[in-house]
Each structure stands twice: as structure tokens, then as C-alpha cells.
Design an enzyme around this catalytic site. Structure first.
Site, PDB file in Angstrom:
ATOM      1  CE  LYS A   1      -8.727  -3.402   4.414  1.00 43.55           C
ATOM      2  NZ  LYS A   1      -8.022  -2.958   3.201  1.00 43.55           N
TER       3      LYS A   1
ATOM      4  CD1 TRP B   1      -1.481  -2.131   1.669  1.00 45.79           C
ATOM      5  CD2 TRP B   1      -2.509  -1.678  -0.128  1.00 45.79           C
ATOM      6  NE1 TRP B   1      -2.780  -3.005   1.470  1.00 45.79           N
ATOM      7  CE2 TRP B   1      -3.279  -2.543   0.286  1.00 45.79           C
ATOM      8  CE3 TRP B   1      -3.734  -0.916  -1.287  1.00 45.79           C
ATOM      9  CZ2 TRP B   1      -4.179  -3.075  -0.532  1.00 45.79           C
ATOM     10  CZ3 TRP B   1      -3.823  -1.353  -1.245  1.00 45.79           C
ATOM     11  CH2 TRP B   1      -4.900  -2.808  -1.615  1.00 45.79           C
TER      12      TRP B   1
ATOM     13  CG  ASP C   1      -3.532   3.584   3.751  1.00 44.92           C
ATOM     14  OD1 ASP C   1      -5.038   3.418   4.184  1.00 44.92           O
ATOM     15  OD2 ASP C   1      -3.740   3.244   3.068  1.00 44.92           O
TER      16      ASP C   1
HETATM   17  C1  LIG Z   1      -7.081  -2.021   1.925  1.00 48.51           C
HETATM   18  C2  LIG Z   1      -6.357  -1.319   2.036  1.00 48.51           C
HETATM   19  C3  LIG Z   1      -5.851  -0.029   1.533  1.00 48.51           C
HETATM   20  C4  LIG Z   1      -6.892  -0.233  -0.993  1.00 48.51           C
HETATM   21  O1  LIG Z   1      -8.465  -0.020  -0.179  1.00 48.51           O
HETATM   22  P1  LIG Z   1      -8.656  -0.034  -0.515  1.00 48.51           P
HETATM   23  O2  LIG Z   1     -10.545   0.898  -0.270  1.00 48.51           O
HETATM   24  O3  LIG Z   1      -9.682  -1.040  -1.560  1.00 48.51           O
HETATM   25  O4  LIG Z   1      -8.340   1.432  -2.101  1.00 48.51           O
HETATM   26  C5  LIG Z   1      -5.096   0.707   1.327  1.00 48.51           C
HETATM   27  N1  LIG Z   1      -4.600   0.392   2.104  1.00 48.51           N
HETATM   28  C6  LIG Z   1      -4.138  -0.230   3.176  1.00 48.51           C
HETATM   29  C7  LIG Z   1      -3.844   0.203   4.293  1.00 48.51           C
HETATM   30  C8  LIG Z   1      -5.569  -1.162   3.310  1.00 48.51           C
HETATM   31  O5  LIG Z   1      -5.398  -2.607   4.233  1.00 48.51           O
END
Ligand SMILES: *Cc1c(COP(=O)(O)O)cnc(C)c1O
Length: 357
Positions: free
Chosen positions: A190, A99, A166
Site C-alpha cells: 500500500k 481486516w 495492523d
Molecule cells: C491490504 C490490507 C491487508 C491484507 O494484506 P495482505 O498483504 O494482502 O495480506 C490487511 N490489512 C489492511 C489494513 C490492508 O489494507
């Protein structure tokens, strides 16, 4: 058979959130209409988004001067939206996994990216330490929880510049010093809601400082001014997010979410550390994620991995197969996962060990 949901994302939500969401799909607020078939401008939906925003701020401790947005596009869109709105010349990024790498790739389209450190040399199985963040960059970006590799940064790194993070996969599982950030974002699927909504916390006075023109929909100011209603927002996921936030508050807020996360992680890591056949992939306990717990079989037992996966699946474990880039197993233990599910997995590991040695 009872299922124990260790899916990495989309993933487990509190049962009552699922039930209340289902109810609102059938009949929203006793209106005789489904939440799916009313205007997002209806006063009853305005009340939902207002409550979601207020609870988000209250639970995370978002100070005055920040906005909480509920947008579409996923965390993946934020990989480009954040630099578009905050990167003028140069930004610093910490590379701790897939990511982070995706975020770096997008940022490079808008300016110079300085990678302050990376753990790519060993399949991202640790968090780099002792790196220096330059003072002459617009911001420092990192990924707080590496969903795929199972590492986590829970303490805000020391930074001479504003921070962007993020927090897709560990939001609301530990306290955050929001005042140290200009932007915190994540996909909701998540720890917060069904897929389809992205949360973004932005510091209002940090906006509008880049020189480029930004397309309307990609400009955070559009959504700050529009209260996340510039266009039709993801209505149903926002409703579920509000319910999850109510649930977090009722349980005792972040302090209780953190206590539970620690309890689950301690139980599972202890079983992995003490196991004769399994071993953790993240050696340093300081770097271990409480949300995504990764483990493999020791070299001499490696060929038993498919057997254990079958064994666990037959006992109700769902989603424990590791990501293809790490192999082995990954138990995602998000906020809504009850301790009983972790105990069931641990029992399952111990039972399997007995049949093999
Ligand atoms: C799942 C995830 C993403 C991607 O998220 P999307 O909503 O599918 O774009 C980005 N960063 C992290 C840390 C993730 O766990």
C-alpha cells in the site's frame, strides 16, 4: 493521456523507485547480473536489507530493543502469527472493518477474544469511541487505517495493555509512538513496496512469553535471530522498500509525508463536502482516512454513479471505483500520489457536476 493512480493496493509507488527497481533487474550495482539472479546471502544484498532495516527504524523512530523484520505471507499471515506469538489466554480487539474481522477470526484460534467495540452496525462508517480495554488481557489489537471503509485512527488509543496494530495502509504517513506497541505489521503493497513483503516491528522482550510451541517459520524469534534471512526473503520487494525509504528520507521523512497526506486529503474532502451531487461516506472529520477517501453520490443522483466512473476513467483516473461493500468511489491517496493527481480528480468532479446541474 496521463494516468492518475488511485489504486487501493497494490498501488502507486514513487516513479524513481520503479525506475531504479527496473534498473536493478537489468543490472544490479554494475555487477552485470540481475538482482533476480544472485544469492540473497550475497554481500550486496545483505547491504540492501541492512539499509532497509536501518532506514525503517530511523524514519519511523523505532527505539532500541525492537526488531524490524521483512517477511513473506502478507498482513493476512500476521493475523495468525501475532496471536500465536503474543496471545496466552485473552486479547482485546477493536472491530473497525473487514481486516479487523479477519484478525479477530484468526486470534480466536489461540485464545479468548474480547471485542471491545465495533462499528459493524453502520457498515463501519465511524471509529467507535469511549470503549474500555480490559486490564487482564495480553494485548489490544486494532487496525490503524481501514482501507475499504476509509476510516483511520492516527492517534494511539489509550491502553492499559501492550498494543498490536495492523498498519498496512497508513504506515509512514503519520508519526507513530512505537514504544507503546509490542508489534506493528503490514503488507508493504500500500505505501512501501511491490506486493510480496510484509513488515513487522516487534519488541524483543515481549517475545517468548506464550506457553504453546510455535512452528519455526511462524515464530518471530526465528526471524529476529536470522535477521529476516532464516530462509530466502522476498528479495526484490525488499530492494524496492529500501528505495522507497530512501525516497521518504530525501523528501523530509514522516513530517513531510504527513504534510502531503493532509494537503491531498483536505483538497479532496473539501470538494466532496461542498459538492452538490457527491457526499462523503465518513461524516465525522476526525474519523476520516487520509489514505483512502470514500464518497458516493447523494440519493437523488445515485443512478449517475456509473456515468461518473466512465467520465473519470476517460480523463485518466485509475482505480476510483469503490469497494463492492461500500459502493460509490474510493480514491486511495498513498504517499507517492502527487497533489496534481488529486487536483485532476477534483477538476474532473467539478466538470461532471457542471454537465448534470
Ligand atoms: C491490504 C490490507 C491487508 C491484507 O494484506 P495482505 O498483504 O494482502 O495480506 C490487511 N490489512 C489492511 C489494513 C490492508 O489494507
Amino acid at each position: 493521456m496521463k494516468k492518475h493512480n488511485f489504486n487501493a493496493g497494490p498501488s502507486i509507488l514513487p516513479r524513481e523507485v520503479i525506475e531504479q527497481t527496473a534498473q536493478a533487474i537489468l543490472d544490479f550495482n554494475g555487477s552485470g547480473l540481475s538482482i533476480l539472479e544472485i544469492s540473497h546471502r550475497h554481500k550486496d544484498f545483505q547491504a540492501v536489507i541492512d539499509e532497509a532495516e536501518a532506514l525503517f527504524k530511523e524514519i519511523l523512530g523505532v527505539p532500541e530493543g525492537y526488531s524490524v523484520l521483512f517477511l513473506g505471507g502478507g498482513a493476512s499471515l500476521e493475523f495468525c502469527m501475532a496471536p500465536m506469538n503474543f496471545l496466552n489466554k485473552r486479547a482485546a480487539y477493536l472491530n473497525t472493518g473487514v481486516w479487523s474481522k479477519k484478525a479477530i477470526k484468526e486470534a480466536k484460534q489461540f485464545g479468548e477474544v474480547i471485542e471491545v467495540a465495533s462499528s459493524a452496525d453502520t457498515t463501519f462508517n465511524y471509529i467507535p469511541k469511549g470503549f474500555t480495554i480490559p486490564k487482564d488481557v495480553d494485548y489490544f489489537h486494532y487496525t490503524s487505517n481501514n482501507t475499504i471503509y476509509g476510516t483511520e485512527i492516527r492517534e494511539t488509543p489509550d491502553s492499559p495493555v501492550p498494543i498490536i496494530c495492523d498498519m498496512s495502509s497508513d504506515i509512514f504517513s503519520h508519526p507513530v509512538e512505537v514504544e507503546k506497541y509490542i508489534c506493528i505489521y503490514g503488507g508493504a503493497q500500500k505505501n512501501l513496496a511491490p506486493a510480496g513483503v510484509t513488515f513487522v516491528v516487534v519488541r524483543n522482550d515481549a517475545l517468548g512469553k506464550v506457553e504453546r510451541t510455535i512452528p519455526t517459520m511462524l515464530d518471530y524469534r526465528t526471524h529476529v535471530e536470522g535477521g529476516s534471512m532464516f530462509n530466502t526473503p522476498p528479495v526484490l520487494p525488499i530492494y524496492s522498500a529500501m528505495l522507497t525509504l530512501r525516497w521518504i528520507k530525501k523528501c523530509g521523512g514522516i513530517a513531510e509525508m504527513e504534510r502531503r497526506a493532509k494537503e491531498r486529503a483536505d483538497l479532496l474532502y473539501k470538494a466532496i463536502d461542498e459538492s452538490p451531487i457527491f457526499r462523503p461516506t465518513i461524516a465525522d472529520p476526525r474519523d476520516r482516512s487520509r489514505m483512502n477517501i470514500c464518497f458516493v453520490m447523494k440519493d437523488e443522483y445515485k443512478e449517475l454513479e456509473p456515468d461518473f466512473l466512465k467520465f473519470a476513467t476517460e480523463r485518466g483516473m485509475v482505480g476510483v471505483k469503490g469497494h463492492r461493500s461500500v459502493g460509490g468511489f474510493r480514491a486511495s491517496c498513498y504517499n507517492a500520489l502527487p497533489l496534481e493527481s488529486v487536483q485532476a480528480l477534483v477538476d474532473c468532479m467539478k466538470e461532471f457536476e457542471k454537465t448534470k446541474i
